[in-house]
Scaffold this motif. Structure first.
Motif, PDB file in Angstrom:
ATOM      1  N   ASN A  62       0.806  -1.268  -0.082  1.00  0.00           N
ATOM      2  CA  ASN A  62      -0.142  -0.031  -0.102  1.00  0.00           C
ATOM      3  C   ASN A  62       0.983   1.380  -0.098  1.00  0.00           C
ATOM      4  OD1 ASN A  62      -1.899   1.957   0.537  1.00  0.00           O
ATOM      5  ND2 ASN A  62      -2.295   1.488   2.484  1.00  0.00           N
ATOM      6  N   VAL A  63       1.170   1.726  -1.139  1.00  0.00           N
ATOM      7  CA  VAL A  63       2.080   2.948  -1.229  1.00  0.00           C
ATOM      8  C   VAL A  63       1.428   4.057  -1.009  1.00  0.00           C
ATOM      9  CG1 VAL A  63       3.711   4.254  -2.872  1.00  0.00           C
ATOM     10  CG2 VAL A  63       3.251   1.735  -3.092  1.00  0.00           C
ATOM     11  N   MET A  64       0.013   4.156  -1.063  1.00  0.00           N
ATOM     12  CA  MET A  64      -0.968   5.406  -0.642  1.00  0.00           C
ATOM     13  C   MET A  64      -0.606   5.991   0.607  1.00  0.00           C
ATOM     14  SD  MET A  64      -4.679   4.747  -2.193  1.00  0.00           S
ATOM     15  CE  MET A  64      -5.310   6.389  -1.650  1.00  0.00           C
ATOM     16  N   ASN A  65      -0.185   5.125   1.757  1.00  0.00           N
ATOM     17  CA  ASN A  65       0.370   5.363   3.134  1.00  0.00           C
ATOM     18  C   ASN A  65       1.515   4.864   3.472  1.00  0.00           C
ATOM     19  OD1 ASN A  65       0.532   6.270   5.630  1.00  0.00           O
ATOM     20  ND2 ASN A  65      -1.836   6.379   6.093  1.00  0.00           N
ATOM     21  N   PRO A  66       2.616   5.440   3.403  1.00  0.00           N
ATOM     22  CA  PRO A  66       3.735   4.659   3.941  1.00  0.00           C
ATOM     23  C   PRO A  66       3.974   4.083   5.252  1.00  0.00           C
ATOM     24  CG  PRO A  66       4.135   7.056   3.890  1.00  0.00           C
ATOM     25  CD  PRO A  66       2.990   6.605   3.265  1.00  0.00           C
ATOM     26  N   ALA A  67       2.920   4.445   6.001  1.00  0.00           N
ATOM     27  CA  ALA A  67       2.680   3.882   7.481  1.00  0.00           C
ATOM     28  C   ALA A  67       2.503   2.517   7.672  1.00  0.00           C
ATOM     29  CB  ALA A  67       1.914   4.630   8.283  1.00  0.00           C
TER      30      ALA A  67
END
Length: 423
Positions: A62-67
């Protein structure tokens, strides 16, 4: 091995998409600004309407949120590659009331990403993704001849990200990306006598981009979990240069091209900040529902006109809303019961304005995550999504574009760090 043959076949299919498709974008709207923007979604996320800010599965990148990278376990390595194929239909009503229609088949390789553990409470990710794309070709009749407009290219990003879990339920992460690429906007003028001139605008980017994310998950009980995520990417000036080239074409030969307005992008062209937030609900590792919102204040971004030429179009703040769901009937049931069934929808007001009109997009999607036969070290999934989207200007519709897009992605889930015991 059946699994190996399946993986090879999928790679061949993705390569064929990239080799035979004309372009990732075929829209006159990509003529303006920096082109049409992308949102870093994978094939699995497209099937859910493009959500991802609150998603933190350790089995999908999930690159949308690095967390989200911190959700990976210490034994797993993920590799995700995706491509798409799209059919586009366009319709335009001219000032005289005549209806013009067209269609175009396009697509290609979309993204390559990987994710890996960096310790018990840390994870990392790297890959290449599109930032924006330009692709169009159309013409019009002018007094004494005709004009033709063509565009191509785009801006890509190679990123590296890291995330950690400071305490249970909370993860934080960051991406740094290198932006690179060139966009070309060509205007041909052809006279009735056969003479032709070309003005080409070249926009080259060599820059970096930062993104920060945070996620928090609260387990209500053994079966129910709530998660929330926030993403922020700061506004910054583009680095690179732009210029125009004038060509006089006689008998198919370019004569004495002149370079016009060669200038640095720094301080004159900029990208907007990005704020994203999402909330999700998960039940028993079988049902996931998420809603996301994105805001980008592009009205504050800079885009200087090229020396000697008027600025075309303008920028407004960009808004996007996404909702999606995923359901697995029985994770350990029959094959049909282990499939991930996905559905989603989205609506966007884009950052571009054309002749005083804003650009709007909306669409719906469905998707399927098809698990490969499992073994001790392989838990890969073939993700397929089908998306319908409409893009048009508002309040005057100008050109209406309808898309039907199929995205195929392969998520390899390998237990590279697993050591089997010797008996």
């Amino acid at each position: 091995m059946k699994i190996n043959r399946l993986i090879v076949s999928i790679f061949v299919a993705l390569s064929a998409l990239a080799a035979t498709a004309q372009n990732g974008v075929t829209s006159p709207y990509s003529r303006y600004g920096f082109g049409l923007l992308n949102d870093n979604v994978t094939a699995a996320q497209r099937g859910m309407g493009g959500v991802g800010y609150a998603m933190n599965s350790g089995r999908q990148i999930n690159v949308m949120n690095p967390a989200s990278y911190a959700a990976i376990d210490t034994l797993t390595f993920l590799f995700d590659i995706g491509g798409n194929l799209r059919q586009q239909w366009s319709n335009e009503t001219t000032n005289t009331g005549k209806s013009l229609t067209g269609k175009n088949l396009g697509g290609g390789l979309d993204y390559i990403t990987m994710q890996f553990p960096l310790g018990k409470y840390m994870g990392g990710s790297a890959g290449i993704l599109p930032y924006s794309q330009v692709g169009y070709s159309f013409g019009e009749t002018i007094e004494g001849g005709a004009s033709t407009f063509e565009g191509s290219g785009g801006i890509n990003q190679v990123y590296l990200g890291v995330a950690g879990r400071p305490f249970k339920g909370l993860t934080i992460g960051a991406n740094i990306a290198y932006l690179f690429g060139t966009t070309l906007n060509d205007t041909y003028a052809t006279t009735s006598t056969g003479h032709q001139s070309l003005f080409e605008r070249v926009f080259k980017v060599s820059d970096y981009k930062l993104e920060f994310g945070i996620q928090y998950s609260y387990r209500i009980n053994k079966e129910n979990k709530l998660s929330a995520g926030i993403v922020f990417s700061p506004a910054k000036s583009f680095h690179g240069h732009t210029y125009g080239v004038d060509y006089l074409i006689t008998n198919g030969t370019d004569e004495s091209p002149d370079t016009i307005g060669y200038t640095s992008l720094t301080g004159k062209y900029s990208m907007a900040a990005t704020w994203g937030a999402g909330i999700s609900y998960e039940w028993n590792d079988r049902l996931l529902v998420e809603a996301d919102a994105t805001f980008q204040p592009w009205s504050k971004a800079k885009y200087a006109p090229l020396e000697g030429y008027e600025k075309e179009g303008g920028f407004v703040d960009r808004y996007k809303l996404n909702v999606g769901a995923q359901f697995i009937p029985r994770p350990r049931g029959s094959y049909l019961q282990r499939i991930n069934y996905r559905v989603g929808a989205f609506a966007t007001r884009d950052y571009l304005t054309v002749h005083g009109n804003t650009i709007r997009e909306y669409g719906v999607s469905i998707g399927f995550g098809l698990p490969t036969p499992q073994s001790m070290t392989l838990r890969s999934v073939v993700n397929i999504s089908l998306e319908y989207k409409r893009r048009q200007a508002h309040p005057a519709a100008l050109i209406k574009e309808d898309y039907l897009m199929v995205t195929l992605g392969v998520n390899f889930n390998e237990m590279w760090f697993f050591q089997s015991k010797i008996r």
